[in-house]
Write an enzyme that holds these catalytic residues in place. Structure first.
Site, PDB file in Angstrom:
ATOM      1  N   HIS A 159      30.461  58.860  45.235  1.00 14.36           N
ATOM      2  CA  HIS A 159      30.434  57.889  46.344  1.00 14.36           C
ATOM      3  C   HIS A 159      30.454  56.449  45.835  1.00 14.36           C
ATOM      4  O   HIS A 159      29.944  55.551  46.498  1.00 14.36           O
ATOM      5  CB  HIS A 159      29.202  58.090  47.233  1.00 14.36           C
ATOM      6  CG  HIS A 159      28.950  59.501  47.649  1.00 14.36           C
ATOM      7  ND1 HIS A 159      29.395  60.026  48.843  1.00 14.36           N
ATOM      8  CD2 HIS A 159      28.342  60.532  46.999  1.00 14.36           C
ATOM      9  CE1 HIS A 159      29.036  61.297  48.928  1.00 14.36           C
ATOM     10  NE2 HIS A 159      28.406  61.643  47.813  1.00 14.36           N
ATOM     11  N   SER A 286      47.172  34.303  39.052  1.00 14.73           N
ATOM     12  CA  SER A 286      47.416  33.945  40.448  1.00 14.73           C
ATOM     13  C   SER A 286      48.110  32.595  40.465  1.00 14.73           C
ATOM     14  O   SER A 286      47.831  31.731  39.628  1.00 14.73           O
ATOM     15  CB  SER A 286      46.085  33.870  41.192  1.00 14.73           C
ATOM     16  OG  SER A 286      46.203  33.012  42.307  1.00 14.73           O
ATOM     17  N   LYS A 292      42.168  33.803  37.833  1.00 14.92           N
ATOM     18  CA  LYS A 292      42.477  35.201  38.110  1.00 14.92           C
ATOM     19  C   LYS A 292      43.217  35.910  36.981  1.00 14.92           C
ATOM     20  O   LYS A 292      44.071  35.333  36.315  1.00 14.92           O
ATOM     21  CB  LYS A 292      43.334  35.305  39.385  1.00 14.92           C
ATOM     22  CG  LYS A 292      42.597  35.018  40.675  1.00 14.92           C
ATOM     23  CD  LYS A 292      41.412  35.935  40.938  1.00 14.92           C
ATOM     24  CE  LYS A 292      41.850  37.334  41.348  1.00 14.92           C
ATOM     25  NZ  LYS A 292      42.511  37.347  42.658  1.00 14.92           N
ATOM     26  N   GLU A 299      47.735  48.474  39.530  1.00 17.93           N
ATOM     27  CA  GLU A 299      47.888  48.461  40.992  1.00 17.93           C
ATOM     28  C   GLU A 299      49.217  49.091  41.406  1.00 17.93           C
ATOM     29  O   GLU A 299      49.294  49.822  42.394  1.00 17.93           O
ATOM     30  CB  GLU A 299      47.799  47.033  41.523  1.00 17.93           C
ATOM     31  CG  GLU A 299      46.386  46.471  41.483  1.00 17.93           C
ATOM     32  CD  GLU A 299      46.362  45.010  41.875  1.00 17.93           C
ATOM     33  OE1 GLU A 299      45.765  44.683  42.888  1.00 17.93           O
ATOM     34  OE2 GLU A 299      46.956  44.182  41.146  1.00 17.93           O
TER      35      GLU A 299
END
Ligand code: ARG
Length: 466
Positions: A159, A286, A292, A299
């Site tokens: 979880h 970024s 970033k 991804e």
């Protein structure tokens, strides 16, 4: 006499298709990549035709040489693909016939329906082998990263909540196991791909005495004992795309595994987890936020699973309402299959190099793994060993966790008096439970993340992937 062209429309048809129809129905813009396999199939077919007396030796040689020359032109990028010739099969045959008169005999006893089924099986065979090899390399990257960090412990999660301590290598080896199932699924699938459909003709075979066994042997459609593997029903053979669906289904499972691995890496690279650092080459910045470092490769590995799943559903949908046998709809199978294989192969490769260029932040992992709450279950096991029923032990430890939380101290700083206040079975040896090293050595069963077992598993995989 009217000159015949190899285009199937010749003879029966007057006007050719309009440009829009040609554009709509063509497949050469994507099936050209079957060219090598189309040539191989044609060469084997020519050899067989000569063997049964439908081609002379000279004709066979002329055809094979002509096909080889065309192959060289395609490889060098000089071959001119013609849209009006529809597909890879007719482009090659038309060019061959233009050069070699005997080329007009090559399509004897053959249809594009069994030809395209053959080409796709030949192509897929090669791709499945390459994909399997690349899966082994990804497993190797996982095993090596685990071995390099063999002492590193992290919290295991359920979880996405801290559960119990595990070796970092144990977590990586979970993916090695998944990939191993994919690997074996691919080899089983290979057996069903490796069946020769040639000789099925358009739907009903041929009246000519084609030697299907010979073609199958020439093209390597044989089992482990060298026995030729032939499709057993001509109607099934020209309309069956199970081999494509099965490959795409295995690829979908693989893509799902890769996506989960990607997700774990993405989480681990966050400031919140901070367990790993990916090399800059696999991340991007970024355009707005200078700080970033985004894990784009991981991804996209996660994102690309979506198109692989979509391709599988597209294939199943394509096939579900098709009456026997070949229908032109089947032409739509290729882009879905090609895209699936291309996508999973690229993802497997990229994930391997991403792992090869990832470092583990050992200190951060150790800090997270030293959370004594991870050993709450071990504490319950301690009571079980003293004869306390597990449900009661679970309850007692739950009360201790609540107590520690209330006074704001870690579980391993609870005093013996406090322990005994909750359950009198606790003794001074309870301190031992929080010794992480000992805790890991207690996990001795097969498949457990114990010190010896993980070492054993790492050694087993090291041998297999090296
Ligand atoms: N390009 C076609 C395909 O991919 C080849 C088979 C065409 N057969 C036919 N009868 N039109 O399915």
């Amino acid at each position: 006499m009217k000159k015949t062209s190899p285009v199937s429309r010749s003879g029966r048809f007057g006007a050719g298709p309009g440009a829009d129809v040609a554009q709509f129905t063509e497949s050469v813009s994507f099936d050209w990549r079957l060219w090598q396999h189309d040539l191989l199939g044609s060469m084997a077919h020519a050899t067989m035709l000569r063997k049964i007396g439908l081609l002379t030796k000279a004709e066979e040689i002329a055809i094979v040489k002509g096909l080889e020359a065309i192959g060289r032109e395609i490889a060098s990028g000089k071959f001119r693909w013609k849209l009006e010739l529809e597909d890879v099969h007719m482009n090659i045959e038309a060019e061959l016939t233009r050069r070699v008169p005997a080329g007009a005999k090559l399509h004897t006893g053959r249809s594009r329906n069994d030809q395209v089924a053959l080409d796709m099986r030949l192509w897929l065979r090669d791709e499945l082998c390459e994909l399997s090899r690349e899966i082994r390399l990804l497993q190797k990257s996982l095993v090596f990263l685990g071995a390099k960090n063999a002492e590193v412990l992290i919290p295991g999660y359920t979880h996405v909540q801290r559960a119990q301590p595990v070796y970092f290598a144990h977590h990586l080896l979970a993916y090695v196991e998944m990939l191993d199932r994919d690997y074996h699924r691919l080899s089983e699938c290979f057996r069903r791909v490796n069946v020769c459909p040639l000789g099925s003709g358009a739907i009903a075979g041929s009246t000519l005495p084609l030697d299907r066994e010979l073609v199958a042997k020439l093209l390597g459609f044989v089992d482990a004992k060298g026995m030729p593997q032939l499709t057993q029903n001509s109607m099934d053979a020209v309309s069956d795309r199970d081999f494509a669906v099965e490959s795409c289904s295995i690829a979908a499972l693989l893509a799902m595994h890769l996506s989960r691995l990607a997700e774990d890496l993405i989480l681990w690279a966050t400031a919140e987890f901070n367990f790993i650092s990916m090399s800059d080459a696999y991340t991007t910045g970024s355009s707005l936020m200078p700080q970033k470092k985004n894990p784009d490769v991981a991804e996209l590995a996660r994102g690309k699973a979506a198109r692989v799943f979509g391709n599988l559903v597209a294939l199943l949908t394509l096939l579900k309402g098709l009456p026997m046998t070949y229908n032109r709809d089947l032409q739509e199978d290729k882009e879905r299959l090609f895209d699936t294989i291309d996508t999973v192969r690229a993802t497997v490769r990229l994930m391997a190099s991403l792992l090869d260029n990832t470092t583990v932040k050992v200190k951060n992992c150790a800090a997270a793994a030293s959370d004594p709450a991870l050993l709450a279950t071990d504490l319950a096991d301690y009571l079980v060993r003293k004869g306390v029923p597990f449900r009661q032990a679970h309850h007692a430890v739950g009360a201790l966790v609540a107590l520690a939380e209330k006074v704001g101290k870690p579980l391993d700083e609870v005093t013996l008096e406090e322990f005994r206040g909750v359950d009198s079975h606790f003794g001074p040896d309870v301190a031992d439970v929080f010794n992480l090293e000992k805790a890991m050595s207690r996990r001795v069963m097969t498949g457990a993340p114990g010190t010896r077992e993980v070492k054993k598993q790492l050694a087993r995989w090291m041998k297999l992937v090296r």
